[in-house]
Write an enzyme that holds these catalytic residues in place. Sequence first.
Site, PDB file in Angstrom:
ATOM      1  N   ILE A 134       0.608  -1.574  -0.714  1.00 29.72           N
ATOM      2  CA  ILE A 134      -0.172   0.145  -0.204  1.00 29.72           C
ATOM      3  C   ILE A 134       0.875   1.185   0.312  1.00 29.72           C
ATOM      4  CG2 ILE A 134      -1.755   1.240   1.079  1.00 29.72           C
ATOM      5  CD1 ILE A 134      -3.364  -0.944   2.556  1.00 29.72           C
ATOM      6  N   ASP A 135       0.520   2.104  -0.497  1.00 29.18           N
ATOM      7  CA  ASP A 135       1.726   3.724  -1.042  1.00 29.18           C
ATOM      8  C   ASP A 135       1.704   3.518   0.749  1.00 29.18           C
ATOM      9  OD1 ASP A 135       1.087   2.869  -3.714  1.00 29.18           O
ATOM     10  OD2 ASP A 135      -0.234   4.977  -3.997  1.00 29.18           O
ATOM     11  N   LYS A 136       2.692   4.667   0.957  1.00 28.82           N
ATOM     12  CA  LYS A 136       3.014   5.169   1.886  1.00 28.82           C
ATOM     13  C   LYS A 136       2.462   6.147   2.302  1.00 28.82           C
ATOM     14  CE  LYS A 136       5.906   8.520   3.895  1.00 28.82           C
ATOM     15  NZ  LYS A 136       7.112  10.038   3.777  1.00 28.82           N
TER      16      LYS A 136
END
Length: 303
Positions: A134-136
């Site tokens: 999952i993106d930051k």
Amino acid sequence: MVFSTLPEEVDSRLDVWLVNRELVPSRTHGQNWIKEGLVKVEGTTVKANYRLRPGDRIEVVPPEPVITEIVPENLPIDIVYQDAHVAVINKPAGLVVHPAEGHASGTLVNALLYHIKDLSGINGELRPGIVHRIDKDTSGLLVVAKHDEAHIHLAEQVKDHFVRREYLAIVHGIIGAETGRIDAPIGRDPKDRQKMAVVPNGKPSVTHFRVLERFPEIGFTLVRCKLETGRTHQIRVHMAYIDHPVAGDPKYGPRKAAFGLEGQALHAQRLDFTHPQDGQKMTFQADPPKTFQKVLETLRSNK
């Protein structure tokens, strides 16, 4: 590793080809590999600007990885579920999933190594247990494998689109349709290698969305997005592609973040998968973080 030029890759620069094949993270990395003789075409070292020809045989020998010690860190994480085989984490926004070159601390992996003693090793030292990312600045659910057999089983489910992943997103503009399907290939943005984009030679990418609530007075829409594929930044790229970028996402939307958000209003709310040991269907849901809910309260108060 040995590759052959595909018809659509003919006349591509060699350094660009390396990026498009996702063998390196940037053209600079690719150019360094080529200079070091790690990439050869028809057995010969060529320059980075070499244009691929039909049927070219490309040999790539990645450099030996630099051994990086990943230190367990007592970072607070929300472990929604765990057993001997898997763990489900509700990742907060702002937390990077795994270490990268030159950045070996303060990540979810560092926290996992502290809180969970057994993790799969298939993805190597830098990504133990990590099946999908999952993106930051995206919050929400992801599953972690605690041994290699579970990792293989879960990775196959992701590959075969058996893992259900649904996200909540607040996007700019008013979407007229109740539902939609975005089928547009995603690859590296040829103008900015730090971004992804809808490009003709990208990987097949499909996102489904459903409108949950509209806020015409301010010009935003709350949607639920379901991933059919799982490309880097997929929802962010696809929503921007249809002119409804995710709020708080300066990379693909307005540079000035809406509502003073630090990161995109995107939350992985639901995660379904089949348990790798007993075949039972596992379903998890997590409420969006307080920052997301506060934006919703603001929008609703102006209706």
